[in-house]
Scaffold this active site. Structure first.
Site: not given
Length: 263
Positions: A56, A67
């Site tokens: 990724e 995040d």
């Protein structure tokens, strides 16, 4: 390419089927441009040589709502160093040459600013296999999914612990490549324990899709991966590895432990 129709399996889907072999595929994460562009490419090469099922690659964004602090710090550092969407495409292209399928992780604003069709075409030209855009709901994704699928890219959507069954069904319908199971409520980041309800959530997803299921958010130790065996096809590990890079420690010892747990 959806999870609910009979189509040929994509390269990403094939690479991440782990349960059928009694194992878990590792999907390690890197931030394009962190600690710099060249180092992020080398990290991707390290992941590939260690046996990653897929890799990724994050595109840094100034407002990354999903995040946690470790990935935020990495993204901010990459932006300050001048990393762009185009630059991230070049990082992804270099990593993709190593073999494992590359999945871009981004947010919709950078895609929109770049141009959806242009983004799709450039990602495909870079050898990218799929794209994750966590802030685009499955119900509102048609304008993005169409160009990505036309370019031959898989579209990966996220199931959260709070997702009701009808929404899980919809997410599985528009996902291709794999379905991303978020293991916790909140943002990314290493955790000491997995949610006790995770196995049930993984089961609810598997009942609704033939696609591989990858668990992510909070996966950080070999024990976590062992606990996924038989329930998930793949494990996404991000913050734990980035934390090693941020601390200027060699991430390979942790990476090797994670790969061994997958086997």
């Amino acid at each position: 390419m959806s999870g609910g129709t009979e189509v040929a399996a994509s390269r990403l889907e094939t690479a991440l089927r782990g349960r059928e072999e009694g194992r878990v595929r590792l999907v390690p994460y890197l931030m394009a441009g962190f600690p710099d562009a060249g180092a992020s490419i080398e990290l991707g090469r390290t992941y590939a040589s260690a046996g990653a099922g897929a890799i990724e690659v994050g595109i840094p964004f100034s407002d990354p709502m999903a995040d946690g602090p470790v990935i935020q710090v990495a993204g901010q550092a990459a932006l300050q160093a001048g990393m762009t969407v185009g630059g991230a495409m070049r990082v992804a292209a270099a990593v993709a040459e190593e073999g494992p399928p590359v999945v871009l992780m981004t947010y919709f604003n950078p895609v929109l600013a770049y141009g959806v069709e242009r983004f799709a075409a450039d990602a495909a030209a870079a050898g990218v296999a799929g794209v994750i855009v966590p802030d685009v709901p499955a119900e509102e994704s048609e304008g993005m999914v169409g160009p990505l699928h036309d370019a031959g890219l898989d579209t990966v959507f996220l199931v959260a612990p709070t997702s009701p069954d009808e929404r899980i069904t919809r997410i599985c319908e528009v996902s291709s490549g794999f379905v991303y199971c978020v293991t916790l409520t909140g943002v990314t980041g290493a955790r000491s324990e997995l949610d006790p309800g995770l196995q049930g959530l993984l089961g609810r997803i598997s009942e609704r899709s033939r696609l591989p299921v990858a668990a992510g958010f909070g996966i950080s130790t070999p024990d976590h991966i062992q606990r996924l065996r038989g329930h998930a096809d793949a494990a996404v590990v991000a913050s734990a590895l980035l934390r090693e890079v941020e601390a200027r420690r060699d991430p390979r010892p942790l990476l090797e432990e994670l790969v061994q747990a997958c086997r």
